[in-house]
Design an enzyme around this catalytic site. Structure first.
Site, PDB file in Angstrom:
ATOM      1  N   ASP A   1      -0.065  -1.922  -5.089  1.00  0.00           N
ATOM      2  CA  ASP A   1       0.271  -3.278  -4.649  1.00  0.00           C
ATOM      3  C   ASP A   1      -0.915  -4.225  -4.838  1.00  0.00           C
ATOM      4  O   ASP A   1      -0.743  -5.398  -5.178  1.00  0.00           O
ATOM      5  CB  ASP A   1       0.704  -3.270  -3.184  1.00  0.00           C
ATOM      6  CG  ASP A   1       1.965  -2.452  -2.960  1.00  0.00           C
ATOM      7  OD1 ASP A   1       2.820  -2.442  -3.863  1.00  0.00           O
ATOM      8  OD2 ASP A   1       2.081  -1.823  -1.890  1.00  0.00           O
TER       9      ASP A   1
ATOM     10  N   HIS B   1       4.870  -0.425   2.056  1.00  0.00           N
ATOM     11  CA  HIS B   1       4.865  -0.164   0.614  1.00  0.00           C
ATOM     12  C   HIS B   1       6.282  -0.200   0.044  1.00  0.00           C
ATOM     13  O   HIS B   1       6.623   0.593  -0.821  1.00  0.00           O
ATOM     14  CB  HIS B   1       4.205   1.188   0.338  1.00  0.00           C
ATOM     15  CG  HIS B   1       3.933   1.463  -1.114  1.00  0.00           C
ATOM     16  ND1 HIS B   1       3.218   0.607  -1.921  1.00  0.00           N
ATOM     17  CD2 HIS B   1       4.296   2.516  -1.907  1.00  0.00           C
ATOM     18  CE1 HIS B   1       3.129   1.120  -3.138  1.00  0.00           C
ATOM     19  NE2 HIS B   1       3.789   2.277  -3.160  1.00  0.00           N
TER      20      HIS B   1
END
Length: 349
Positions: free
Chosen positions: A171, A198
């Protein structure tokens, strides 16, 4: 001001100048689309004296191939469920890339049904073979996998929250790339914390804290945030049902392992964001900035400053993370009840 140090490819592909102790790293799922490039990149990390590769299918060929890389240390392959504990024995770092990839239209529960069992088996094997190891999961869904692993480790009397990680570095990698492209600068020049979880809206890039300062308006900020949150789906769709992010995930995973190794080697100021047990909010697990050290997490850093819209987004994602944690822990309880006639310890988290 928050600075996410590193995240440059030089950590992976160039030798460190400072000496580090020799270490053993084990990769579970080493034969897969993530596992093979991940193993190659870890092979290039100085200080790794032994790289153990495990998968359900044959790994001897992969080990032989990687053993020819002009780098110190040995590479050993292990196969099948009976080879898992030997692969993990005396490991300093265990990184888990095993499991089913996300496919188009796949529901989270379907993915968890397959990959949750992987997390349980690995956590059980770590408890027996390498109880002091740092355990880092790449396997999705991270928001549920890490609580599941925590419950299993605790049931085996081997739960240390400072040694268990969900790898969410991808990310950050994506945020740096997308923001760098938007600002027409190198991604290596961008530092940005990404907190929360996530998956989907639980991924919260704090663009207000980006350095250099992101000067786009609210519409561009929203667009970038959405793209970062849905980047995994972007890859799944682009691969037309034939897989999910593998190469970018291997890059991100190897970076995180490199940071764990630098912390174990005594380097100071190694900061990463990862999904860990947390007391920073009312969610029991959270992605937040961490300082890494010889025992895993050396220091939990406070959450960075946030804009009003980011604060609102955080409040919206926390109930999702709480639910994910409950589901992950319940998954572990159900599995352990099925496998044992004895009661599941009441002390499960």
């Amino acid at each position: 001001m928050f600075l996410l140090r590193g995240l440059k490819s030089s950590i992976i592909i160039a030798p460190w100048r400072s000496a580090v102790r020799t270490l053993k790293v084990a990769v579970v799922g080493a034969g897969g689309g993530i596992g093979q490039p991940l193993s190659l990149l870890i092979r290039r990390c100085p200080g790794v004296d032994e790289l153990a590769l495990h998968d359900l299918s044959e790994t001897k060929g992969i080990a032989a191939d990687l053993s020819h890389v002009s780098q110190r240390g040995k590479v050993v392959g292990f196969t099948g469920e009976e080879g898992l504990e030997p692969a993990l024995t005396a490991a300093d770092v265990v990184v888990v890339a095993a499991g089913m990839p996300r496919l188009p239209g796949m529901q989270r529960d379907d993915l968890m049904a397959a990959n949750g069992r992987v997390a349980i088996k690995v956590a059980t094997a770590v408890s027996k073979a390498s109880p002091g190891a740092l355990l880092a999961f790449i396997t999705n869904p991270i928001n549920m996998i890490v609580p599941t692993a925590a419950a299993v480790l605790k049931a085996h009397g081997n739960y240390d929250p400072r040694r268990l990680f969900g790898v969410t570095t991808l990310d950050v990698v994506r945020s740096k790339k997308f923001i760098g492209d938007s600002m027409n600068i190198s991604p290596d020049e961008v530092t940005i914390p990404v907190i929360g979880g996530h998956a989907g809206i639980t991924i919260l890039p704090l663009i207000s804290q980006c350095q250099p300062v992101f000067k786009g308006g609210s519409k561009e900020t929203q667009s970038l945030t959405h793209r970062i949150q849905e980047a995994g789906t972007e890859v799944v769709n682009a691969k037309a049902g034939k897989g999910s992010a593998t190469l970018s995930m291997a890059f991100a995973g190897a970076h995180f392992v490199g940071s764990l190794l630098r912390g174990l080697g005594g380097q100071e100021g190694v900061v990463e964001c990862a999904f860990v047990a947390s007391e920073l909010t009312n969610a029991p697990f959270l992605v937040s900035p961490l300082e890494l050290g010889r025992d895993g997490i050396q220091r939990y850093l406070p959450l960075p400053q946030m804009s009003d819209s980011e604060k609102g987004a955080l409040e919206k994602l926390l109930p999702i993370l709480r639910q994910n944690a409950e589901e992950g822990i319940q998954f572990a309880k159900n599995y352990l009840k099925e496998k044992s006639a004895s009661p599941v310890p009441a002390a499960l988290p």
